[in-house]
Design an enzyme around this catalytic site. Structure first.
Site, PDB file in Angstrom:
ATOM      1  N   GLY A  11      -8.533 -25.735 -46.958  1.00 21.06           N
ATOM      2  CA  GLY A  11      -8.302 -25.974 -48.394  1.00 21.06           C
ATOM      3  C   GLY A  11      -7.123 -25.138 -48.879  1.00 21.06           C
ATOM      4  N   ARG A  72      -7.516 -30.461 -42.694  1.00 20.24           N
ATOM      5  CA  ARG A  72      -8.657 -29.983 -41.905  1.00 20.24           C
ATOM      6  C   ARG A  72      -8.652 -30.870 -40.663  1.00 20.24           C
ATOM      7  NH1 ARG A  72     -11.487 -26.919 -45.761  1.00 20.24           N
ATOM      8  NH2 ARG A  72     -11.406 -27.760 -47.865  1.00 20.24           N
ATOM      9  N   ASP A 103     -11.958 -19.484 -43.328  1.00 20.30           N
ATOM     10  CA  ASP A 103     -12.977 -19.466 -42.291  1.00 20.30           C
ATOM     11  C   ASP A 103     -12.690 -20.430 -41.122  1.00 20.30           C
ATOM     12  OD1 ASP A 103     -16.012 -20.799 -41.908  1.00 20.30           O
ATOM     13  OD2 ASP A 103     -15.913 -18.609 -41.967  1.00 20.30           O
ATOM     14  N   THR A 105      -9.973 -21.996 -40.324  1.00 17.16           N
ATOM     15  CA  THR A 105      -8.686 -21.712 -39.669  1.00 17.16           C
ATOM     16  C   THR A 105      -8.859 -20.639 -38.597  1.00 17.16           C
ATOM     17  OG1 THR A 105      -7.643 -22.187 -41.789  1.00 17.16           O
ATOM     18  CG2 THR A 105      -6.298 -21.024 -40.153  1.00 17.16           C
ATOM     19  N   THR A 126      -7.737 -18.626 -49.162  1.00 15.94           N
ATOM     20  CA  THR A 126      -8.840 -19.501 -49.590  1.00 15.94           C
ATOM     21  C   THR A 126      -9.323 -19.037 -50.957  1.00 15.94           C
ATOM     22  OG1 THR A 126     -11.181 -20.056 -49.233  1.00 15.94           O
ATOM     23  CG2 THR A 126     -10.408 -18.089 -48.139  1.00 15.94           C
ATOM     24  N   ASP A 128     -12.315 -19.230 -51.862  1.00 13.43           N
ATOM     25  CA  ASP A 128     -13.740 -18.891 -51.755  1.00 13.43           C
ATOM     26  C   ASP A 128     -14.054 -17.401 -51.594  1.00 13.43           C
ATOM     27  OD1 ASP A 128     -14.448 -21.512 -52.053  1.00 13.43           O
ATOM     28  OD2 ASP A 128     -14.642 -21.915 -49.914  1.00 13.43           O
ATOM     29  N   MET A 170     -16.829 -24.344 -57.231  1.00 13.18           N
ATOM     30  CA  MET A 170     -16.696 -24.513 -55.779  1.00 13.18           C
ATOM     31  C   MET A 170     -17.359 -23.373 -55.021  1.00 13.18           C
ATOM     32  SD  MET A 170     -13.072 -26.206 -54.832  1.00 13.18           S
ATOM     33  CE  MET A 170     -12.957 -27.985 -54.767  1.00 13.18           C
ATOM     34  N   GLU A 188     -25.622 -16.928 -68.363  1.00  9.88           N
ATOM     35  CA  GLU A 188     -27.027 -16.521 -68.468  1.00  9.88           C
ATOM     36  C   GLU A 188     -27.630 -16.380 -67.077  1.00  9.88           C
ATOM     37  OE1 GLU A 188     -25.494 -18.036 -70.900  1.00  9.88           O
ATOM     38  OE2 GLU A 188     -26.113 -16.485 -72.310  1.00  9.88           O
ATOM     39  N   LYS A 213     -30.479 -17.062 -79.277  1.00  9.66           N
ATOM     40  CA  LYS A 213     -29.274 -17.410 -78.519  1.00  9.66           C
ATOM     41  C   LYS A 213     -29.046 -18.908 -78.623  1.00  9.66           C
ATOM     42  CE  LYS A 213     -27.767 -14.914 -74.530  1.00  9.66           C
ATOM     43  NZ  LYS A 213     -27.843 -14.720 -73.114  1.00  9.66           N
TER      44      LYS A 213
END
Ligand code: F6P
Length: 322
Positions: A11, A72, A103, A105, A126, A128, A170, A188, A213
């Site tokens: 990605g 990929r 990861d 790669t 990445t 992530d 993601m 929350e 709230k």
């Protein structure tokens, strides 16, 4: 070492271009030739090699995506594919490789090392942040800022209508985007793959929160084992029919956009250090930055991302959102 190759894979992430620019310019400074491989491992197999000059990377530091394109690769998962890739690297006299990716790669690089004798180093690119060996992967900071910006807007409308929103972010295997952005927006609750999601517990928590709230925001990582935001929202709605509930999936906007200053600087530092690491004889390692210092982590350790999440931050989020 006379010639190195650089490619991006998996990605894309904002800051990859800053990293490519740093690799190219550092290599040329050290009198190395640089070839770019288009479309990651796929391009390595299909012989998509291009010569890169200092000018090829001009005016890209501020751009999202990757000028080298990415993919990929299914074919690289086969031994046949990896053999073709190696043949092409040899044909182009490549004697050092810089891979920018995540990861997948580095898993690919580990497999490749069984047949490839060319030194390989990696840069963590990445959104992530699911790699061990760096505080922040290149692209994570920009993605978090994109999420925070989007959820701030959702909060305005949620507040006006007294609504409960489920916002999916993601993170197929990791909840790090959800956790950090969740803290940043004052969510929350966050639901992530690293912890078990109990819908009854979640319902209880929503009911027991501060009574006056008017809006509530739950950040759901796409990889949560209880399902995506729609599935979870449906289950909650059955238990809390009086709540006016909505779902937003942020999707690929999280991967695009101009990189933040932090991703540009991080990408530049890591790309620069990757070339100098190759020249110093390092291989099979991912370059990272921990506590402001450049670090080298073997690929096999870098991909153990499950150790990454800090439970103390989840506890803090829950206390702060009361
Ligand atoms: O870049 C990592 C990631 O954003 C994951 O969080 C997500 O699951 C995946 O990429 C989706 O990517 P694509 O749509 O390109 O397959």
């Amino acid at each position: 070492m006379k010639k190195i190759a650089v490619f991006t894979s998996g990605g894309d992430s904002p800051g990859m271009n800053a990293c490519i620019r740093a690799v190219v310019r550092t290599a040329i400074f050290h009198k190395l030739e640089v070839t770019g491989i288009m479309h990651g491992y796929d391009g390595m197999i299909k012989n998509e090699f291009i010569l890169l000059h200092p000018k090829s990377v001009a005016n890209i530091i501020q751009r999202g995506g990757t000028i080298l394109k990415t993919a990929r690769s299914k074919e690289f998962l086969t031994l046949e594919g990896r053999k073709k890739a190696l043949e092409n690297l040899k044909k182009h006299d490549v004697d050092g490789i810089v891979a920018i990716g995540g990861d997948g790669t580095f898993r690919g690089a580990l497999e490749f090392a069984k047949i490839c004798d060319i030194p390989f180093v990696g840069c963590p690119g990445t959104i992530d942040n699911d790699l061990i060996g760096t505080d922040f992967t290149i692209g994570y900071d920009t993605a978090i800022n994109t999420v925070v910006d989007a959820v701030d807007k959702i909060r305005d409308t949620a507040e006006s209508h007294d609504r409960l929103f489920f916002v999916e972010v993601m993170g197929r295997d990791a909840g790090l985007i959800a956790l950090r952005s969740g803290i940043g927006v004052g969510a929350e609750c966050i639901l992530i793959p690293e912890t078990v999601t109990d819908i009854d517990e979640l319902t209880k928590r929503l009911k027991s929160g501060r009574k006056n709230k008017s809006s509530k925001i739950i950040i759901v990582a796409e990889g949560d084992e209880a399902g995506g935001a729609f599935t979870i929202a449906e289950q909650v709605k059955k238990r809390l029919p009086d709540y006016d509930t909505r779902v937003t999936i942020l999707g690929h906007i999280q991967r695009g956009g101009n990189p933040s200053a932090m991703d540009r600087v991080n990408g530049s530092r890591i790309g620069f250090s990757a070339v100098e690491a190759l020249l110093a004889g390092k291989q099979g390692v991912m370059i990272g930055v921990i506590n402001k210092k450049i670090t080298y982590t073997p690929f096999a350790n870098a991909i153990k991302h499950t150790q990454r999440l800090d439970p103390e931050l989840i506890r803090m989020l829950e206390i702060l959102s009361l």
